[in-house]
Scaffold this active site. Structure first.
Site, PDB file in Angstrom:
ATOM      1  N   LYS A 176       0.467  -3.350 -11.864  1.00 58.05           N
ATOM      2  CA  LYS A 176       1.276  -2.164 -11.565  1.00 58.05           C
ATOM      3  C   LYS A 176       2.427  -2.550 -10.627  1.00 58.05           C
ATOM      4  O   LYS A 176       2.249  -3.504  -9.881  1.00 58.05           O
ATOM      5  CB  LYS A 176       0.393  -1.051 -10.985  1.00 58.05           C
ATOM      6  CG  LYS A 176       0.247  -1.136  -9.458  1.00 58.05           C
ATOM      7  CD  LYS A 176       0.040   0.129  -8.725  1.00 58.05           C
ATOM      8  CE  LYS A 176       1.149   0.613  -7.900  1.00 58.05           C
ATOM      9  NZ  LYS A 176       1.135   0.295  -6.459  1.00 58.05           N
ATOM     10  N   HIS A 206      -5.666  -1.327  -9.741  1.00 53.30           N
ATOM     11  CA  HIS A 206      -6.895  -1.798  -9.096  1.00 53.30           C
ATOM     12  C   HIS A 206      -7.813  -0.666  -8.646  1.00 53.30           C
ATOM     13  O   HIS A 206      -8.999  -0.882  -8.448  1.00 53.30           O
ATOM     14  CB  HIS A 206      -6.589  -2.779  -7.953  1.00 53.30           C
ATOM     15  CG  HIS A 206      -6.129  -2.135  -6.680  1.00 53.30           C
ATOM     16  ND1 HIS A 206      -4.832  -1.728  -6.469  1.00 53.30           N
ATOM     17  CD2 HIS A 206      -6.795  -1.831  -5.539  1.00 53.30           C
ATOM     18  CE1 HIS A 206      -4.736  -1.204  -5.252  1.00 53.30           C
ATOM     19  NE2 HIS A 206      -5.907  -1.267  -4.664  1.00 53.30           N
ATOM     20  N   LYS A 210     -12.523   0.159  -8.322  1.00 49.34           N
ATOM     21  CA  LYS A 210     -13.287   0.531  -7.125  1.00 49.34           C
ATOM     22  C   LYS A 210     -14.590   1.183  -7.579  1.00 49.34           C
ATOM     23  O   LYS A 210     -14.611   1.980  -8.518  1.00 49.34           O
ATOM     24  CB  LYS A 210     -12.474   1.486  -6.243  1.00 49.34           C
ATOM     25  CG  LYS A 210     -11.273   0.773  -5.608  1.00 49.34           C
ATOM     26  CD  LYS A 210     -10.594   1.646  -4.594  1.00 49.34           C
ATOM     27  CE  LYS A 210      -9.278   1.045  -4.144  1.00 49.34           C
ATOM     28  NZ  LYS A 210      -9.374   0.154  -3.008  1.00 49.34           N
ATOM     29  N   GLU A 244      -3.690   6.653   3.948  1.00 50.93           N
ATOM     30  CA  GLU A 244      -3.649   5.289   4.483  1.00 50.93           C
ATOM     31  C   GLU A 244      -3.210   5.337   5.939  1.00 50.93           C
ATOM     32  O   GLU A 244      -2.355   6.149   6.309  1.00 50.93           O
ATOM     33  CB  GLU A 244      -2.650   4.452   3.705  1.00 50.93           C
ATOM     34  CG  GLU A 244      -3.027   4.241   2.261  1.00 50.93           C
ATOM     35  CD  GLU A 244      -2.136   3.193   1.617  1.00 50.93           C
ATOM     36  OE1 GLU A 244      -2.553   2.033   1.592  1.00 50.93           O
ATOM     37  OE2 GLU A 244      -1.033   3.539   1.178  1.00 50.93           O
ATOM     38  N   ASP A 263       4.516   4.605  -5.748  1.00 50.88           N
ATOM     39  CA  ASP A 263       3.591   3.595  -5.242  1.00 50.88           C
ATOM     40  C   ASP A 263       2.123   3.993  -5.422  1.00 50.88           C
ATOM     41  O   ASP A 263       1.282   3.152  -5.715  1.00 50.88           O
ATOM     42  CB  ASP A 263       3.890   3.357  -3.754  1.00 50.88           C
ATOM     43  CG  ASP A 263       3.153   2.161  -3.182  1.00 50.88           C
ATOM     44  OD1 ASP A 263       3.195   1.097  -3.827  1.00 50.88           O
ATOM     45  OD2 ASP A 263       2.531   2.283  -2.109  1.00 50.88           O
ATOM     46  N   HIS A 268      -2.362   5.156  -8.925  1.00 49.41           N
ATOM     47  CA  HIS A 268      -3.762   5.252  -8.525  1.00 49.41           C
ATOM     48  C   HIS A 268      -4.302   6.687  -8.579  1.00 49.41           C
ATOM     49  O   HIS A 268      -5.387   6.939  -9.089  1.00 49.41           O
ATOM     50  CB  HIS A 268      -3.933   4.723  -7.099  1.00 49.41           C
ATOM     51  CG  HIS A 268      -3.385   3.342  -6.897  1.00 49.41           C
ATOM     52  ND1 HIS A 268      -3.506   2.353  -7.843  1.00 49.41           N
ATOM     53  CD2 HIS A 268      -2.718   2.773  -5.859  1.00 49.41           C
ATOM     54  CE1 HIS A 268      -2.953   1.240  -7.379  1.00 49.41           C
ATOM     55  NE2 HIS A 268      -2.448   1.473  -6.184  1.00 49.41           N
ATOM     56  N   LYS A 368       1.290   7.439   4.003  1.00 51.06           N
ATOM     57  CA  LYS A 368       1.137   6.300   4.908  1.00 51.06           C
ATOM     58  C   LYS A 368       1.105   6.838   6.336  1.00 51.06           C
ATOM     59  O   LYS A 368       1.684   7.886   6.629  1.00 51.06           O
ATOM     60  CB  LYS A 368       2.345   5.363   4.782  1.00 51.06           C
ATOM     61  CG  LYS A 368       2.509   4.766   3.384  1.00 51.06           C
ATOM     62  CD  LYS A 368       1.981   3.366   3.310  1.00 51.06           C
ATOM     63  CE  LYS A 368       2.259   2.715   1.983  1.00 51.06           C
ATOM     64  NZ  LYS A 368       1.166   1.811   1.560  1.00 51.06           N
TER      65      LYS A 368
HETATM   66  C1  BG6 Z   1      -0.987  -0.616  -3.646  1.00 51.90           C
HETATM   67  C2  BG6 Z   1       0.227  -0.022  -2.989  1.00 51.90           C
HETATM   68  O1  BG6 Z   1      -0.923  -0.456  -5.035  1.00 51.90           O
HETATM   69  O2  BG6 Z   1      -2.152   0.048  -3.155  1.00 51.90           O
HETATM   70  C3  BG6 Z   1       0.138  -0.128  -1.471  1.00 51.90           C
HETATM   71  O3  BG6 Z   1       1.391  -0.698  -3.445  1.00 51.90           O
HETATM   72  C4  BG6 Z   1      -1.155   0.492  -0.993  1.00 51.90           C
HETATM   73  O4  BG6 Z   1       1.245   0.498  -0.846  1.00 51.90           O
HETATM   74  C5  BG6 Z   1      -2.339  -0.075  -1.758  1.00 51.90           C
HETATM   75  O5  BG6 Z   1      -1.292   0.226   0.394  1.00 51.90           O
HETATM   76  C6  BG6 Z   1      -3.618   0.653  -1.396  1.00 51.90           C
HETATM   77  O6  BG6 Z   1      -4.712   0.005  -1.964  1.00 51.90           O
HETATM   78  P1  BG6 Z   1      -6.139   0.047  -1.258  1.00 51.90           P
HETATM   79  O7  BG6 Z   1      -7.029  -0.657  -2.217  1.00 51.90           O
HETATM   80  O8  BG6 Z   1      -5.986  -0.667   0.055  1.00 51.90           O
HETATM   81  O9  BG6 Z   1      -6.467   1.485  -1.073  1.00 51.90           O
END
Ligand code: BG6
Length: 516
Positions: A176, A206, A210, A244, A263, A268, A368
């Site tokens: 991605k 990804h 999870k 986050e 993003d 996601h 964020k």
């Molecule tokens: C990524 C984003 O795809 O996923 C990041 O580009 C983000 O900005 C991250 O921090 C979050 O992934 P995880 O697995 O840490 O929740």
């Protein structure tokens, strides 16, 4: 609690592969484009190392790093060692295990946009495969920006590397983001289609790897009590949060062009949304699951400027405090314009015009520099039959402490009939001893095994853009009058995001501390 846990463990040991536990994938060569990049170093190489430790990489498998950085194979191995140490809990590496892993690692410095370099890539590939006795199965993993991905796909195709030989397979993993907007996503998919069959393309998100995201599907599939109430008759609303604590982590230049919708939301959160809202697929086959996800996302109501004004909020963090320490605002981050209009927080109300979900809002938010790292799906049921009863709430926590909690009303002990709200809290680390494993480990193994269920099919990749492009366009248009609101780092985003819910009598389920 523990007895429930052990009973669950005994009776519900169900594997994704329906019992077919595969320990090691067929031998293959993974050609890792972008091998010196952030993702490869932070996630992919540590994941491959863990897979090797767990016996999931067959002895003949090879990892060939490719990037512009002019490393030798030895330098690549040294970088990989550092990356693996950084990713380990105590910063150390088991030297013997690493030596055996490092033997698989090879490196070719090359410019992926230069077609003439692919001959050299082929030689390096064949040489490494001969040295390890690999059988010619190949995965090309594109951990590259979308523009470079398109170039690499064309060059792989033109140089004949995308083809399959007799008895061996070639797969393409596309990291991605899939494009930067609808037009570029379509163009990239078109380019991929010219050179690869869709069946050999694995679009990586990804979040799908999870543990709890996968569990969402299984929970719904395997628990008879959920499905009859998974609809507008019983559910009041759904909240999806991906909060986050980190800022842009030195990726200011990338983030300026992305923003939180590109993003996180259209990738996601879209996947979480689809798995929560879809009808049950007819089976767990990749296509049945992809069809079900696609069907519900196709029914998501378009975002209009009116809807964006009435039930969506965007924000950008200013200076604030995280864990009592001052942190800069987004506009003070390196690589960010001092007058940037990029959003770091979004809250969108998604609506599905389907018989199952008509009238049920799905509040989706991500940001964020929020106070706590938490990703969760909260299903808020309607009021109980007694006026005094509190509504049930099912929380599926994706991270950081994976688990499921169900809140319900019970009688407080004593002579008087008094209601008490309790939560049945199942935490993965109480239930299971196994290490959960990183998302990338699961997904890389899936790709090696040829299982694409937890990857993103082309139509959904495009649908994500189609749905969220109007949001990006309206927010970019100065005359739509949609404000970019400030929030202090360390707070739950602009208060307006709470007011959207309050106007409908709802409230965010903020933070795990509230549930404990
Ligand atoms: C990524 C984003 O795809 O996923 C990041 O580009 C983000 O900005 C991250 O921090 C979050 O992934 P995880 O697995 O840490 O929740």
């Amino acid at each position: 609690m523990q007895s429930v846990a052990s009973r669950l463990e005994t009776h519900h040991a169900v594997h994704w592969e329906a019992g077919a536990r595969v320990e090691a994938a067929e031998a293959c060569t993974l050609v890792l484009f972008g091998a010196s990049g952030d993702l490869a170093q932070r996630k992919l190489l540590p994941a491959l190392y863990r897979m090797a430790l767990d016996g999931h990489l067959s002895a003949e498998s090879v990892i060939l790093g490719v990037a512009l950085t002019s490393w030798s194979t030895e330098e690549f191995r040294a970088e990989a060692r550092r990356a693996i140490a950084r990713a380990s809990a105590d910063g150390s590496v088991d030297e013997e295990a690493f030596r055996s892993f490092a033997r698989r690692l090879h490196y070719v410095p090359m410019d992926v946009t230069d077609a003439s370099e692919y001959r050299r890539l082929r030689w390096a590939l064949e040489r490494a495969e001969r040295a390890h006795g690999a059988r010619g199965n190949r995965i090309f993993y594109l951990s590259l920006t979308p523009t470079l991905q398109a170039e690499a796909v064309r060059n792989l195709g033109d140089s004949g590397l995308s083809g399959r030989g007799a008895g061996r397979w070639t797969r393409l993993v596309v990291e991605k983001p899939f494009g930067v907007d609808l037009a570029s996503a379509r163009a990239l998919n078109e380019r991929i289609r010219e050179h690869f069959d869709e069946a050999s393309v694995y679009r990586m998100d990804h979040y799908l790897g999870k543990e709890m995201v996968q569990n969402l599907l299984l929970l719904r599939f395997a628990n008879r009590i959920l499905e009859p109430s998974w609809n507008r008759q019983h559910i009041d609303h759904v909240q999806l949060t991906c909060a986050e604590t980190v800022g842009v982590e030195g990726r200011g230049a990338y983030y300026e062009r992305a923003g939180v919708v590109r993003d996180m939301v259209q990738s996601h959160l879209l996947q979480l949304l689809a798995l929560t809202a879809m009808d049950l697929p007819s089976s767990l086959s990749p296509d049945a699951v992809h069809d079900a996800k696609m069907a519900v996302m196709a029914a998501a109501r378009p975002f209009t400027p009116e809807r964006l004004r009435a039930e969506c909020v965007r924000g950008q963090y200013g200076p604030g405090f995280m864990n009592g320490r001052p942190v800069p605002g987004y506009r003070q981050e390196p690589g960010v314009a001092p007058d940037s209009r990029t959003e770091t927080f979004a809250m969108l109300t998604v609506r599905f015009d389907t018989p199952r979900w008509a009238g049920v809002p799905f509040y989706v938010r991500s940001g964020k520099r929020l106070p706590r790292r938490v990703t969760e799906v909260v299903v808020q049921f309607k009021d109980g039959p007694l006026a005094m009863a509190t509504p049930n709430q099912l929380v599926m926590r994706v991270q950081p402490d994976e688990g499921i909690s169900l809140r319900f009303a019970t009688k407080a002990p004593g002579r008087v009939l008094r209601m008490h709200e309790v939560a049945l809290d199942l935490r993965y680390d109480d239930l299971f001893d196994e290490r959960l494993g990183e998302a990338y480990e699961h997904l890389l193994l899936d790709c090696m095994l040829g299982i694409s269920t937890r990857y993103v099919r082309q139509d959904l990749a495009e649908r994500g853009w189609e749905l969220f492009m109007p949001v990006l366009e309206a927010w970019a248009a100065p005359n739509e009058g949609i404000a970019l609101l400030d929030y202090a780092a360390g707070t739950w985003g602009p208060p307006a995001a709470g007011r959207v819910l309050e106007a409908r009598g709802h409230r965010w389920n903020d933070g795990p501390e509230k549930r404990r």
